[in-house]
Design a protein around this motif. Structure first.
Motif, mmCIF file in Angstrom:
data_model
loop_
_atom_site.group_PDB
_atom_site.id
_atom_site.type_symbol
_atom_site.label_atom_id
_atom_site.label_comp_id
_atom_site.label_asym_id
_atom_site.label_seq_id
_atom_site.Cartn_x
_atom_site.Cartn_y
_atom_site.Cartn_z
ATOM 1 N N ALA A 97 0.814 -1.217 0.000
ATOM 2 C CA ALA A 97 0.000 0.000 0.000
ATOM 3 C C ALA A 97 0.848 1.267 0.000
ATOM 4 C CB ALA A 97 -0.929 0.002 1.206
ATOM 5 N N GLY A 98 2.064 1.165 0.512
ATOM 6 C CA GLY A 98 2.929 2.340 0.550
ATOM 7 C C GLY A 98 2.342 3.423 1.435
ATOM 8 N N ASP A 99 2.243 4.623 0.898
ATOM 9 C CA ASP A 99 1.739 5.741 1.695
ATOM 10 C C ASP A 99 0.225 5.924 1.606
ATOM 11 O OD1 ASP A 99 1.672 6.633 -0.911
ATOM 12 O OD2 ASP A 99 2.741 8.509 -0.525
ATOM 13 N N ARG A 100 -0.447 5.040 0.889
ATOM 14 C CA ARG A 100 -1.909 5.148 0.806
ATOM 15 C C ARG A 100 -2.537 4.537 2.065
ATOM 16 N NH1 ARG A 100 -6.248 4.327 -3.904
ATOM 17 N NH2 ARG A 100 -8.057 4.204 -2.537
ATOM 18 N N PRO A 101 -3.365 5.308 2.756
ATOM 19 C CA PRO A 101 -3.992 4.779 3.980
ATOM 20 C C PRO A 101 -5.058 3.730 3.659
ATOM 21 C CG PRO A 101 -4.815 6.978 3.498
ATOM 22 C CD PRO A 101 -3.736 6.686 2.494
ATOM 23 N N ALA A 102 -5.340 2.902 4.658
ATOM 24 C CA ALA A 102 -6.369 1.872 4.503
ATOM 25 C C ALA A 102 -7.737 2.521 4.360
ATOM 26 C CB ALA A 102 -6.352 0.945 5.708
ATOM 27 N N ASP A 103 -8.566 1.943 3.498
ATOM 28 C CA ASP A 103 -9.934 2.428 3.292
ATOM 29 C C ASP A 103 -10.927 1.702 4.187
ATOM 30 O OD1 ASP A 103 -9.210 4.170 1.141
ATOM 31 O OD2 ASP A 103 -9.142 2.445 -0.197
ATOM 32 N N ASP A 104 -10.506 0.626 4.815
ATOM 33 C CA ASP A 104 -11.416 -0.228 5.577
ATOM 34 C C ASP A 104 -10.638 -0.873 6.718
ATOM 35 O OD1 ASP A 104 -13.717 -1.628 6.241
ATOM 36 O OD2 ASP A 104 -13.859 -2.725 4.358
ATOM 37 N N ASP A 105 -11.371 -1.510 7.625
ATOM 38 C CA ASP A 105 -10.722 -2.233 8.722
ATOM 39 C C ASP A 105 -9.921 -3.404 8.168
ATOM 40 O OD1 ASP A 105 -13.268 -3.526 8.067
ATOM 41 O OD2 ASP A 105 -12.783 -4.878 9.709
#
Length: 78
Positions: A61-69
């Motif tokens: 994912a790198g620097d992209r934050p999680a969209d879900d749990d």
């Protein structure tokens, strides 16, 4: 669906936040990548396997934050 598990079999339960994690390029992590990690030889300790999965997901994912749990549970039949 039913299946019979034998001693030494492993089963993995995870939320879609793991398999559907995106990277900055819009690519999805996917079940195939997750199952490939689970199938690697030499890593049998459940904590090591779970740590390897989450490390790989975060690296992907790198620097992209999680969209879900994100939750992962690994069971080993004794």
């Amino acid at each position: 669906t039913e299946t019979t598990l034998e001693a030494g079999d492993r089963f993995l339960v995870y939320t879609d936040g793991v398999s559907e994690r995106f990277n900055s390029g819009g690519e999805i992590y996917g079940e195939k990548r997750l199952l490939q990690l689970l199938a690697k030889d030499g890593v049998n300790d459940p904590q090591e396997v779970l740590a390897a999965i989450m490390t790989d997901v975060e690296r992907f994912a790198g620097d992209r934050p999680a969209d879900d749990d994100q939750a992962v549970l690994l069971g080993i039949v004794e």
